[in-house]
Design an enzyme around this catalytic site. Structure first.
Site, PDB file in Angstrom:
ATOM      1  N   HIS A   1       0.809  -1.230   0.000  1.00 29.80           N
ATOM      2  CA  HIS A   1       0.000   0.000   0.000  1.00 29.80           C
ATOM      3  C   HIS A   1       0.840   1.277   0.000  1.00 29.80           C
ATOM      4  CE1 HIS A   1      -3.442   2.487   0.297  1.00 29.80           C
ATOM      5  NE2 HIS A   1      -4.172   1.764   1.113  1.00 29.80           N
TER       6      HIS A   1
ATOM      7  N   ASP B   1     -10.321  -3.716 -18.200  1.00 27.96           N
ATOM      8  CA  ASP B   1     -10.776  -4.599 -19.278  1.00 27.96           C
ATOM      9  C   ASP B   1      -9.567  -5.142 -20.036  1.00 27.96           C
ATOM     10  OD1 ASP B   1     -11.824  -5.779 -21.538  1.00 27.96           O
ATOM     11  OD2 ASP B   1     -12.955  -4.028 -22.214  1.00 27.96           O
TER      12      ASP B   1
END
Length: 454
Positions: free
Chosen positions: A166, A378
């Site tokens: 993170h 995608d």
């Protein structure tokens, strides 16, 4: 409204982990993280998961091969993700951009997407099989900063699971990288949003000076109570549920955001559920994306951590006894505290105080990832049917954090799903309390609290 985890069990066959390096030579240099990035509260791995349906137009194409190649191409532009973190003086983190690569696992599962059921939401069955914790890979320092596992499913669909250190990026930054990988997979030569490092924009001033109140980093007395019987459940909030909650607040507060409303509701219900001592202070930490709060705003391609942890503080008794409007006012005020000056003051505080962890004693953290765009990634098979955090309760301290995740229920209603982690008894109280609020019939509570540091 509430759904518990499914009992689905399946086998996953994994290949040996490999390292994917950038497809072309990249600069070998050291890059400093910002003073927001390297705080203690971000020194952990965050899991994200995406589910993709079979797409007939991609017949004959292997998602593992397509994504592996796309990652190598994307890393040419995001080459710090192929490096390793090192720690310098005063605990300052930096990336050694050595091109070693991110970690990648190819896998196959004897299960179909349909077997996961109509409702794809955390907690996911066999998550540890879909995002394998490679021994020796989880350290903050000297380890891959990203681990990815692509698992083919029997139906022709696949699961893309990712674990990120993170300190390198927040949700918006990670989603930007994943979008770039998708673009490369679909034949783009360069990402539509060029990545921007520029971590000095969130570096401390010289000399550092704290000019704002940062109660989220106060030292609070108490201990975190370890619980063995933590229960994970997800709750769906669609138009009906959100409307029911809005009716519980005064008219002047009804134009609040859905995030503010749900955060206030969850803070109140959770405080009741853990049976906090009514005299003690409890805290709600809101994650606020500060990109637009700068003048000029941070560059659109900035993929570092650009958020703050503003906190609202209240006496547990007052929070539980007052109507929802009370906690809502506090949440709204905390969110409004974040300004450009607040962020600069925060970076300065990190340097002065040795990069502390935000306060977790009697704290609860809520992060809104509904606009992060995880499900937009995608790779050629279309958008993900679920994309977002792989589970709630992640972080340095389990059970302290929850996410608001975009979601469609069985009826096709768009809404938000919220994974919650609580001890079993507290979860029972939480469900009853929330149910009462949604039905407009708040539950009468008996006095006599037990003390909790959750």
């Amino acid at each position: 409204m509430a759904t518990s985890s499914t009992s689905l069990v399946f086998k996953v066959h994994r290949h040996e982990p490999e390292l994917i390096a950038p497809a072309k030579p990249t600069p070998h240099e050291y890059k400093l993280l910002s003073d927001i990035d390297d705080q203690e509260g971000l020194r952990f791995q965050i899991p994200v998961i995406q589910f993709y349906k079979y797409n007939p137009s991609m017949q004959g194409k292997d998602p593992v091969r397509v994504i592996r190649e796309a990652l190598a191409q994307a890393l040419v532009f995001y080459y710090p993700f192929a490096g390793r973190l090192r720690e310098g003086a005063q605990r300052k983190l930096m990336v050694d951009c050595n091109g070693e690569g991110l970690m990648f696992i190819e896998a196959d599962a004897d299960v179909t997407l349909e077997q996961f059921g109509d409702v794809l939401q955390p907690p996911f069955p066999c998550l540890e099989e879909l995002l394998y914790d490679v021994p020796g890979s989880t350290g903050v320092l000297n380890c891959p900063v990203i681990l990815i596992q692509v698992t083919r499913l029997r139906c022709g669909g696949f699961i893309f699971a990712l674990r990120l250190n993170h300190t390198m990026s927040d949700a918006a930054g990670l989603a930007q990288f994943m979008s770039a990988v998708g673009e490369m997979a679909r034949g783009w030569l360069t990402p539509s949003i060029p990545p921007v490092w520029e971590r000095h924009l969130l570096g401390a001033r010289d000399p550092p000076r704290v000019t704002c109140k940062h109660r989220e980093y106060e030292e609070v007395e108490g201990t975190i109570v370890p619980y063995d019987d933590m229960v994970h459940r997800s709750f769906f909030f669609g138009p009906t549920e959100v409307s029911a909650l809005r009716k519980l607040v005064p008219k002047h507060l009804r134009k609040c955001s859905t995030f503010e409303l749900l955060t206030a509701c969850l803070w109140r219900c959770r405080t009741i559920a853990i049976q906090a001592n009514p005299e003690e202070e409890v805290r709600i930490i809101c994650i606020v994306n500060a990109r637009s709060r700068f003048n000029p705003p941070l560059p659109s391609g900035y993929y570092g951590n650009a958020f703050a942890f503003p906190v609202a503080v209240a006496q547990a008794g007052k929070l539980c006894q007052n109507p929802l409007g009370y906690s809502l006012e506090l949440v709204k005020q905390a969110k409004n505290d974040v300004t450009e000056e607040y962020m600069k003051s925060l970076a300065d505080l990190m340097v002065i105080k040795g990069r502390p962890h935000f306060t977790v004693i009697r704290s609860y953290l809520v992060s809104d990832v509904t606009r992060a765009g995880f499900d937009d990634a995608d790779f050629g098979w279309g958008k993900a049917v679920y994309g977002g955090p792989a589970k709630g309760g992640v972080g340095a301290i389990p059970g302290v954090a929850s996410f608001l995740i975009p979601f469609k229920n069985k009826k096709g209603e768009a809404g938000i799903v919220l994974p919650i982690t609580l001890p079993a008894r507290a979860m029972e109280i939480f469900v009853k309390e929330l149910d009462g609020m949604l039905k407009g019939k708040p539950i009468e509570r008996k006095p006599g609290f037990i003390s909790s540091s959750l």
